[in-house]
Design a protein around this motif. Structure first.
Motif, short mmCIF file in Angstrom:
data_model
loop_
_atom_site.label_atom_id
_atom_site.label_comp_id
_atom_site.label_asym_id
_atom_site.label_seq_id
_atom_site.Cartn_x
_atom_site.Cartn_y
_atom_site.Cartn_z
N TYR A 33 0.84 -1.21 0.00
CA TYR A 33 0.00 0.00 0.00
C TYR A 33 0.87 1.26 0.00
O TYR A 33 0.59 2.23 -0.71
CB TYR A 33 -0.91 0.02 1.24
CG TYR A 33 -2.01 -1.00 1.23
CD1 TYR A 33 -2.59 -1.45 0.04
CD2 TYR A 33 -2.50 -1.53 2.43
CE1 TYR A 33 -3.60 -2.39 0.05
CE2 TYR A 33 -3.51 -2.47 2.44
CZ TYR A 33 -4.06 -2.89 1.25
OH TYR A 33 -5.06 -3.82 1.27
N LEU A 34 1.94 1.24 0.79
CA LEU A 34 2.83 2.40 0.86
C LEU A 34 3.49 2.65 -0.49
O LEU A 34 3.73 3.81 -0.87
CB LEU A 34 3.90 2.16 1.93
CG LEU A 34 3.40 2.14 3.38
CD1 LEU A 34 4.55 1.82 4.34
CD2 LEU A 34 2.76 3.48 3.75
N VAL A 35 3.78 1.58 -1.22
CA VAL A 35 4.38 1.74 -2.55
C VAL A 35 3.41 2.42 -3.51
O VAL A 35 3.83 3.19 -4.40
CB VAL A 35 4.81 0.36 -3.11
CG1 VAL A 35 5.25 0.46 -4.56
CG2 VAL A 35 5.94 -0.22 -2.26
N LEU A 36 2.11 2.17 -3.33
CA LEU A 36 1.10 2.72 -4.24
C LEU A 36 0.75 4.17 -3.94
O LEU A 36 0.27 4.89 -4.84
CB LEU A 36 -0.18 1.88 -4.18
CG LEU A 36 -0.08 0.46 -4.74
CD1 LEU A 36 -1.37 -0.29 -4.47
CD2 LEU A 36 0.20 0.50 -6.24
N ILE A 37 0.96 4.63 -2.72
CA ILE A 37 0.54 5.98 -2.34
C ILE A 37 1.14 7.07 -3.22
O ILE A 37 0.45 8.03 -3.59
CB ILE A 37 0.84 6.23 -0.85
CG1 ILE A 37 -0.11 5.40 0.02
CG2 ILE A 37 0.74 7.71 -0.50
CD1 ILE A 37 0.15 5.50 1.50
N PRO A 38 2.42 6.99 -3.62
CA PRO A 38 2.99 8.04 -4.49
C PRO A 38 2.26 8.22 -5.81
O PRO A 38 2.46 9.24 -6.50
CB PRO A 38 4.43 7.57 -4.73
CG PRO A 38 4.75 6.74 -3.52
CD PRO A 38 3.49 6.04 -3.19
N LEU A 39 1.39 7.26 -6.20
CA LEU A 39 0.64 7.42 -7.45
C LEU A 39 -0.26 8.65 -7.42
O LEU A 39 -0.65 9.17 -8.46
CB LEU A 39 -0.21 6.17 -7.72
CG LEU A 39 0.56 4.90 -8.12
CD1 LEU A 39 -0.41 3.72 -8.23
CD2 LEU A 39 1.28 5.11 -9.45
N THR A 40 -0.61 9.12 -6.22
CA THR A 40 -1.48 10.30 -6.12
C THR A 40 -0.80 11.55 -6.66
O THR A 40 -1.46 12.57 -6.89
CB THR A 40 -1.88 10.54 -4.66
OG1 THR A 40 -0.70 10.66 -3.85
CG2 THR A 40 -2.73 9.39 -4.13
N ALA A 41 0.51 11.49 -6.86
CA ALA A 41 1.23 12.65 -7.41
C ALA A 41 0.87 12.88 -8.87
O ALA A 41 1.09 13.98 -9.40
CB ALA A 41 2.74 12.44 -7.27
N PHE A 42 0.34 11.86 -9.55
CA PHE A 42 -0.04 12.01 -10.95
C PHE A 42 -1.43 12.63 -11.01
O PHE A 42 -2.41 12.03 -10.56
CB PHE A 42 -0.03 10.67 -11.67
CG PHE A 42 1.34 10.06 -11.77
CD1 PHE A 42 2.20 10.41 -12.79
CD2 PHE A 42 1.77 9.13 -10.82
CE1 PHE A 42 3.47 9.85 -12.88
CE2 PHE A 42 3.03 8.57 -10.90
CZ PHE A 42 3.88 8.93 -11.93
N ALA A 43 -1.51 13.83 -11.55
CA ALA A 43 -2.77 14.57 -11.60
C ALA A 43 -3.82 13.80 -12.40
O ALA A 43 -3.52 13.18 -13.41
CB ALA A 43 -2.54 15.95 -12.22
N GLY A 44 -5.04 13.84 -11.92
CA GLY A 44 -6.16 13.25 -12.64
C GLY A 44 -6.32 11.77 -12.40
O GLY A 44 -7.29 11.34 -11.77
N VAL A 45 -5.39 10.97 -12.90
CA VAL A 45 -5.55 9.52 -12.83
C VAL A 45 -4.84 8.90 -11.64
O VAL A 45 -5.04 7.73 -11.34
CB VAL A 45 -5.03 8.86 -14.13
CG1 VAL A 45 -5.83 9.34 -15.33
CG2 VAL A 45 -3.55 9.14 -14.32
#
Length: 227
Positions: free
Chosen positions: A43-55
Motif C-alpha cells: 500500500y505504501l508503494v502505491l501511495i505516491p501514485l497520487t502525485a499524478f494529476a487526474g488519474v
C-alpha cells in the motif's frame, strides 16, 4: 468419536490414504498478521501514485482494491499459499487434498467480509473453534482446508526395538498396517498411537503403552524379514 489429533485422511482414486494435518486458529492468525504487513508495505508503494494529476488517485484506489481482494487469490492458486501462510508452513487445498482452484479461492476470500464481522474476524474465529477442521465460513462455502505443508523427509525408519514374533494367522493387510504404524508413529499424537495400537492388538487385549510396544516389536520382526 471426537478426533484426537488434527490429521484427516482422504482416500484417493488410487486407494491411497492422503493424510492432511489441518491448521488451527493460532498459526492461521500469525499468517494473517504477516500478510497484513506485506500488504501494508505494498500500500505504501502505491501511495505516491497520487502525485499524478487526474488519474493518480484512481490508480491508487484500483491498486488497493486488487491487493485487498486478489492478493490472496493469486498466491493461493499459483503457489498454494500467501506469503504469510508460506512463512508459517501452511497451504490452502480443497477438502479432498487437491490444489485449490480459482473459483474456490475466490469464494473463500470474498467471504472474508462475513468472517470479519462483527470485528477482528469474530465470526470466522467462532467458526474455526466449533468446526472439527478449523474452517471459517469461507472455507465451508468453498470446500477448502488450511493445512500444514508437508516438509521433505528422508525414508521412514522402523524403531530399533527388540523383535517379537507375529501372532499366527495375521494376513498381509494387517502386516502392512503394522509397518505403517511403526513408520508413522513419531508423527502421531500419543493418544492416536495408543488408539491404533490397541486396534492392532485387540485379540491380545493389550492396552496403553503395552499395546504400542507390542506393535513396535512386531514391526521390528517384519522389517528384519522374519515375518
Amino acid at each position: 468419536m471426537s478426533p484426537i489429533d488434527t490429521i484427516r485422511f482422504n482416500e484417493t482414486p488410487e486407494g491411497v490414504d492422503l493424510g492432511l494435518r489441518v491448521a488451527g486458529p493460532v498459526p492461521r492468525a500469525l499468517a494473517f498478521v504477516v500478510d497484513l504487513v506485506v500488504r501494508g508495505a505494498l500500500y505504501l508503494v502505491l501511495i505516491p501514485l497520487t502525485a499524478f494529476a487526474g488519474v493518480g488517485l484512481g490508480l491508487m484506489l484500483l491498486g488497493f482494491f486488487l491487493l485487498e481482494w486478489f492478493y490472496p487469490v493469486l498466491f493461493e492458486v499459483l503457489k498454494g499459499a500467501t506469503p504469510g501462510k508460506f512463512a508459517m508452513g501452511l497451504s490452502v487445498v480443497h477438502d479432498d487434498g487437491t490444489p485449490v482452484g480459482w473459483s474456490a479461492s475466490m469464494i473463500r476470500n470474498l467471504l472474508r467480509a462475513v468472517d470479519f464481522l462483527p470485528i477482528l474476524y469474530g465470526v470466522g474465529l467462532v467458526s474455526c473453534l466449533v468446526d472439527r477442521d478449523f474452517r471459517r465460513l469461507g472455507d465451508l462455502a468453498a470446500g477448502t482446508l488450511v493445512v500444514h505443508r508437508e516438509r521433505a523427509r528422508g525414508a521412514a525408519a522402523i524403531p530399533d526395538v527388540p523383535s517379537r514374533p507375529l501372532p499366527p494367522g495375521l494376513d498381509l493387510q494387517t502386516q502392512q498396517a503394522i509397518l505403517a504404524f511403526a513408520e508413522r508413529g513419531p508423527r502421531l499424537s500419543a493418544a492416536r498411537r495408543i488408539e491404533l495400537a490397541e486396534i492392532l492388538t485387540a485379540e491380545e487385549g493389550r492396552r496403553g503403552a503395552a499395546a504400542v510396544d507390542r506393535v513396535a516389536g512386531w514391526a521390528s520382526w517384519l522389517a528384519r524379514g522374519q515375518g
